[in-house]
Scaffold this motif. Structure first.
Motif, PDB file in Angstrom:
ATOM      1  N   GLU A 204       0.825  -1.202   0.000  1.00 14.87           N
ATOM      2  CA  GLU A 204       0.000   0.000   0.000  1.00 14.87           C
ATOM      3  C   GLU A 204       0.863   1.257   0.000  1.00 14.87           C
ATOM      4  OE1 GLU A 204      -3.737   1.791   2.650  1.00 14.87           O
ATOM      5  OE2 GLU A 204      -2.545   0.094   3.368  1.00 14.87           O
ATOM      6  N   LEU A 205       1.905   1.277   0.820  1.00 11.94           N
ATOM      7  CA  LEU A 205       2.771   2.462   0.906  1.00 11.94           C
ATOM      8  C   LEU A 205       3.698   2.547  -0.301  1.00 11.94           C
ATOM      9  CD1 LEU A 205       3.653   2.480   4.707  1.00 11.94           C
ATOM     10  CD2 LEU A 205       1.810   3.664   3.499  1.00 11.94           C
ATOM     11  N   ARG A 206       4.076   1.416  -0.836  1.00 17.36           N
ATOM     12  CA  ARG A 206       4.908   1.446  -2.044  1.00 17.36           C
ATOM     13  C   ARG A 206       4.128   2.034  -3.213  1.00 17.36           C
ATOM     14  NH1 ARG A 206       7.114  -4.252  -3.816  1.00 17.36           N
ATOM     15  NH2 ARG A 206       4.863  -4.559  -4.098  1.00 17.36           N
ATOM     16  N   ALA A 207       2.856   1.672  -3.326  1.00 17.84           N
ATOM     17  CA  ALA A 207       2.023   2.242  -4.385  1.00 17.84           C
ATOM     18  C   ALA A 207       1.766   3.722  -4.146  1.00 17.84           C
ATOM     19  CB  ALA A 207       0.705   1.475  -4.471  1.00 17.84           C
ATOM     20  N   ALA A 208       1.590   4.112  -2.869  1.00 16.71           N
ATOM     21  CA  ALA A 208       1.305   5.516  -2.559  1.00 16.71           C
ATOM     22  C   ALA A 208       2.459   6.431  -2.941  1.00 16.71           C
ATOM     23  CB  ALA A 208       0.993   5.656  -1.070  1.00 16.71           C
ATOM     24  N   THR A 209       3.687   5.927  -2.841  1.00 15.21           N
ATOM     25  CA  THR A 209       4.871   6.743  -3.139  1.00 15.21           C
ATOM     26  C   THR A 209       5.414   6.496  -4.539  1.00 15.21           C
ATOM     27  OG1 THR A 209       6.285   5.025  -2.161  1.00 15.21           O
ATOM     28  CG2 THR A 209       5.550   6.812  -0.709  1.00 15.21           C
ATOM     29  N   ASP A 210       4.604   5.816  -5.379  1.00 11.80           N
ATOM     30  CA  ASP A 210       5.047   5.487  -6.740  1.00 11.80           C
ATOM     31  C   ASP A 210       6.366   4.721  -6.686  1.00 11.80           C
ATOM     32  OD1 ASP A 210       5.089   5.304  -9.488  1.00 11.80           O
ATOM     33  OD2 ASP A 210       5.782   7.371  -9.822  1.00 11.80           O
TER      34      ASP A 210
ATOM     35  N   GLY B  12      17.258  11.923   6.224  1.00  6.32           N
ATOM     36  CA  GLY B  12      17.735  12.004   7.596  1.00  6.32           C
ATOM     37  C   GLY B  12      18.693  10.890   7.908  1.00  6.32           C
ATOM     38  N   GLY B  13      19.220  10.916   9.126  1.00  3.83           N
ATOM     39  CA  GLY B  13      20.194   9.923   9.526  1.00  3.83           C
ATOM     40  C   GLY B  13      19.631   8.516   9.586  1.00  3.83           C
ATOM     41  N   TYR B  14      18.313   8.406   9.770  1.00  2.00           N
ATOM     42  CA  TYR B  14      17.701   7.090   9.878  1.00  2.00           C
ATOM     43  C   TYR B  14      16.866   6.713   8.664  1.00  2.00           C
ATOM     44  CZ  TYR B  14      18.922   5.838  14.659  1.00  2.00           C
ATOM     45  OH  TYR B  14      19.592   5.456  15.795  1.00  2.00           O
ATOM     46  N   GLY B  15      16.684   7.599   7.723  1.00  2.00           N
ATOM     47  CA  GLY B  15      15.881   7.220   6.573  1.00  2.00           C
ATOM     48  C   GLY B  15      15.512   8.383   5.686  1.00  2.00           C
ATOM     49  N   ILE B  16      14.637   8.094   4.732  1.00  2.00           N
ATOM     50  CA  ILE B  16      14.193   9.071   3.738  1.00  2.00           C
ATOM     51  C   ILE B  16      12.687   9.251   3.868  1.00  2.00           C
ATOM     52  CG2 ILE B  16      14.087   9.614   1.279  1.00  2.00           C
ATOM     53  CD1 ILE B  16      16.478   7.807   0.837  1.00  2.00           C
ATOM     54  N   VAL B  17      12.236  10.487   3.731  1.00  2.78           N
ATOM     55  CA  VAL B  17      10.813  10.804   3.841  1.00  2.78           C
ATOM     56  C   VAL B  17      10.255  11.074   2.443  1.00  2.78           C
ATOM     57  CG1 VAL B  17       9.088  12.296   4.906  1.00  2.78           C
ATOM     58  CG2 VAL B  17      11.214  11.800   6.112  1.00  2.78           C
ATOM     59  N   TYR B  18       9.172  10.383   2.103  1.00  6.00           N
ATOM     60  CA  TYR B  18       8.543  10.508   0.797  1.00  6.00           C
ATOM     61  C   TYR B  18       7.146  11.102   0.934  1.00  6.00           C
ATOM     62  CZ  TYR B  18      12.119   7.133  -0.742  1.00  6.00           C
ATOM     63  OH  TYR B  18      13.303   6.497  -1.007  1.00  6.00           O
ATOM     64  N   LYS B  19       6.740  11.810  -0.097  1.00  6.63           N
ATOM     65  CA  LYS B  19       5.355  12.243  -0.207  1.00  6.63           C
ATOM     66  C   LYS B  19       4.563  11.118  -0.855  1.00  6.63           C
ATOM     67  CE  LYS B  19       2.441  15.937  -2.129  1.00  6.63           C
ATOM     68  NZ  LYS B  19       2.443  17.187  -2.936  1.00  6.63           N
TER      69      LYS B  19
ATOM     70  N   ALA C 284       3.013  11.731   4.500  1.00  6.27           N
ATOM     71  CA  ALA C 284       4.472  11.682   4.451  1.00  6.27           C
ATOM     72  C   ALA C 284       4.898  10.321   4.985  1.00  6.27           C
ATOM     73  CB  ALA C 284       5.078  12.806   5.277  1.00  6.27           C
ATOM     74  N   VAL C 285       5.633   9.569   4.198  1.00  5.29           N
ATOM     75  CA  VAL C 285       6.046   8.211   4.557  1.00  5.29           C
ATOM     76  C   VAL C 285       7.546   8.200   4.801  1.00  5.29           C
ATOM     77  CG1 VAL C 285       6.127   5.798   3.839  1.00  5.29           C
ATOM     78  CG2 VAL C 285       4.202   7.239   3.139  1.00  5.29           C
ATOM     79  N   LYS C 286       7.930   7.853   6.027  1.00  9.23           N
ATOM     80  CA  LYS C 286       9.347   7.764   6.350  1.00  9.23           C
ATOM     81  C   LYS C 286       9.792   6.318   6.268  1.00  9.23           C
ATOM     82  CE  LYS C 286      12.808   8.183   9.829  1.00  9.23           C
ATOM     83  NZ  LYS C 286      13.072   8.135  11.244  1.00  9.23           N
ATOM     84  N   ARG C 287      10.739   6.059   5.386  1.00  9.41           N
ATOM     85  CA  ARG C 287      11.257   4.704   5.188  1.00  9.41           C
ATOM     86  C   ARG C 287      12.599   4.601   5.913  1.00  9.41           C
ATOM     87  NH1 ARG C 287      12.451   1.948  -0.776  1.00  9.41           N
ATOM     88  NH2 ARG C 287      12.321  -0.248  -0.107  1.00  9.41           N
TER      89      ARG C 287
END
Length: 629
Positions: free
Chosen positions: A298-304, A315-322, A332-335
């Motif tokens: 679901e989140l993979r589809a949301a962030t294309d 960031g130091g712990y991950g990347i934030v996607y719209k 905003a999805v933080k991976r």
């Protein structure tokens, strides 16, 4: 004739449909046009005594209570949270609270409210958090608590409640915490699904022979049977009698303690693994309290497919996607990167548990999470205006510059959020990386404190926590750099640096490169303040459009917050009052009479902040933390 009847029937159905729609649209309005939620809130206000006048802007003539103090609304402009903790309130809680049908959170802890808990509270089907602890509520617990199907956290401790814990609570399946300690409750106890059930301090439940049992916290997501409780009590009694009969054997006692400690640790680790080892086979609609559990697909589809064009920040712990969910909601999805490492798991666990407990209009709300064997993701609401740091940068995208009024409001909103974390949240929370990059701006440019990845939960008995240094150089307090010891005063120092970022428009460490200035921003600001050259430190983007008096006051507050000795720094409650114009003059004059602090007790100690950075013997993990930018 049949044609006419058909047309008439169609018109009749259309009128009924229209009337139904109008009825829904005006469902929250009384015949006089007054919002029912306004009426309910005014009834609540009327039954409470408010010595601090915190509810003075609650007005019956208002059609929208969303701008009222201590009232939070959802996107539909319905009241979703009522928070009045530690406000010296007394009086009774009105039964009209049951008319706030969209309430998700009620936090009235640490006041002096008395009388019974209204039975009407059971009508709040969306309620997730109910905290009435630390008051003088009496009478029996209403059985209607069992109707709160969405309830997750129930805190009724430290009151004068009597009678049994309602058996109806066993019907609430989503309970995580139930705390009814320190009352006058009686048995029998219901079987609850709560992971934590606290009953200590109830004399009729916990006699002298079972006080140690009653102090236990039951962490498993299983039922809490009264008969199991009794069995455990009798088992411990037998153990004590056997110990008396056989004499005191230090080696035997040590072995027993070691076995119990290992058992508790094993059960705790097992629960943690059950809780966080979530994969795609789980039902995404299953919720942890108010948190939604998303699937990775679901989140993979949301962030294309986590497309680089959707990156909001790193960031130091991950990347934030719209991302855009199936229902059109923008998030905003933080991976998290390196999710299988110890640090990544700690970050994930801390954010999920900590942020879900902290609910305030100036704190970033965690909506949900996803956990698979190889992935850890967090889902936040999307902040359309980015971070304060991004808005203070050069106007690369043609966005308007933050004016002085908005900067002052950002300072106030951030102070309110930190005040909640330090003094109103239970347990207390230390943010440990307060800076402009971690303060987000919603659609109304309201400040929202994000990034709780390095937050430390404090027990009420603790005043500080010693740990490895983590944070961002230029924002870390001197005592934290020197000793690795953090406290709420560490956040106060970071807030002082944030005020200077708002004033100067520059970063704390990279400051002044364009102006060929050397050193960190704090040292430069102190030098200009001593020379009386306040205008030279103001962000040029403001074009001299700022309030001179407010500038001087904000600089003074910033310098009070960034004093090297943490004991000299004000608490966040004092900081907020000074920003609002109360007590600053007296506090500033008192600070000028104090000799330059030498809290390390050594001659030749650093007197500049840059010296602390250079002489720090501890490794500093500089990082950007979690949350959307």
């Amino acid at each position: 004739m049949e044609m006419k009847l058909c047309v008439f029937e169609t018109l009749r159905l259309g009128v009924l449909c229209l009337l139904t729609c109008l009825g829904v649209a005006y469902a929250t309005l009384s015949p006089s046009g007054v919002n029912y939620e306004v009426v309910a809130l005014m009834a609540i206000k009327g039954d409470l005594k408010d010595p601090r006048n915190i509810m003075d802007n609650w007005d019956l003539s208002s059609v929208d209570p969303c701008s009222w103090r201590m009232v939070t609304c959802n996107l539909d402009r319905s009241v979703s949270a009522l928070g009045l903790p530690s406000q010296n309130l007394s009086g009774t809680l009105s039964s009209a609270i049951g008319n706030l049908s969209n309430l998700q959170s009620i936090t009235l802890q640490n006041n002096a409210i008395f009388g019974p808990i209204p039975d009407s509270i059971g009508k709040l089907q969306k309620l997730q958090t109910l905290d009435l602890s630390g008051n003088i509520f009496n009478g029996q617990l209403p059985s209607s608590l069992g109707d709160l199907n969405s309830l997750n956290f129930l805190r009724l401790n430290n009151n004068s409640l009597s009678g049994p814990v309602p058996q109806s609570l066993s019907q609430v399946e989503g309970l995580t915490l139930v705390d009814v300690s320190y009352n006058n409750l009686t048995g029998p106890l219901p079987k609850l699904s709560a992971r934590t059930f606290r009953i200590i301090g109830n004399p009729l439940l916990c006699g002298q022979n079972s006080v140690n049992n009653c102090s236990n916290i039951y962490p498993e997501p299983l039922s809490f049977p009264p008969d199991g409780f009794t069995d455990q009590s009798s088992s411990n009694d037998k153990t004590r009698h056997l110990a008396v009969a056989l004499g005191t054997s230090l080696s035997g006692i040590f072995v027993i303690i070691l076995i119990v400690a290992l058992l508790i640790w094993w059960r705790y680790r097992k629960n943690q693994q059950i809780f966080f080892d979530v994969n795609d086979q789980y039902d995404p609609e299953v919720c942890l309290g108010h948190l939604r559990r998303y699937t990775f697909k679901e989140l993979r589809a949301a962030t294309d497919h986590f497309n680089a064009k959707n990156i909001l920040g790193r960031g130091g712990y991950g990347i934030v996607y719209k991302g855009t969910l199936n229902d059109g909601t923008i998030v905003a999805v933080k991976r998290l990167k390196d999710s299988n490492t110890f640090g990544g798991e700690i970050q994930f666990q801390t954010e999920v548990e900590t942020i879900s407990l902290a609910v305030h209009r100036n704190l970033l709300r965690l909506w949900g999470f996803c956990s698979t064997e190889n992935e850890r993701l967090l889902v936040y609401p999307f902040m359309p205006n980015g971070s304060v740091a991004s808005r203070l940068k050069d106007n690369m995208e043609g966005r308007p510059v933050l004016d002085w009024t908005r900067r002052k409001n950002i300072a106030l909103g951030t102070a309110r959020g930190l005040l909640y974390l330090h003094e109103q949240c239970d347990p207390k929370i230390i943010h440990r990386d307060v800076k402009a990059a971690n303060i987000l701006l919603d659609e109304d440019f309201e400040a929202v404190v994000g990034d709780f990845g390095l937050a430390k939960l404090l027990d009420h008995r603790d005043s500080h926590v010693t740990t490895a240094i983590r944070g961002t150089v230029g924002h870390i307090a001197p005592e934290y750099l020197s000793t690795g010891q953090s406290s709420s005063k560490t956040d106060v120092f970071g807030f002082g640096i944030l005020l200077l970022e708002l004033i100067t428009g520059q970063k704390a460490l990279d400051f002044g490169r364009a102006a060929n200035q050397k050193g960190v921003m704090l040292d430069w600001v102190k030098k200009l303040h001593q020379e009386g050259k306040l205008n030279l430190m103001v962000d040029k983007a403001l074009n001299n459009d700022f309030d001179r008096v407010e500038l001087q006051e904000m600089i003074q507050v910033a310098l009070l917050c960034t004093q090297f000795n943490p004991s000299y720094r004000p608490k966040m409650s004092e900081v907020l009052r000074m920003l609002e114009g109360e007590g600053l003059v007296e506090r500033w004059e008192a600070s000028q009479k104090v000799e330059t602090p030498r809290f390390r007790g050594l001659e030749g100690i650093p007197q500049r902040y840059s010296d602390y950075i250079e002489e720090s013997s501890l490794v500093v993990e500089a990082m950007e933390l979690s949350g959307p930018r």
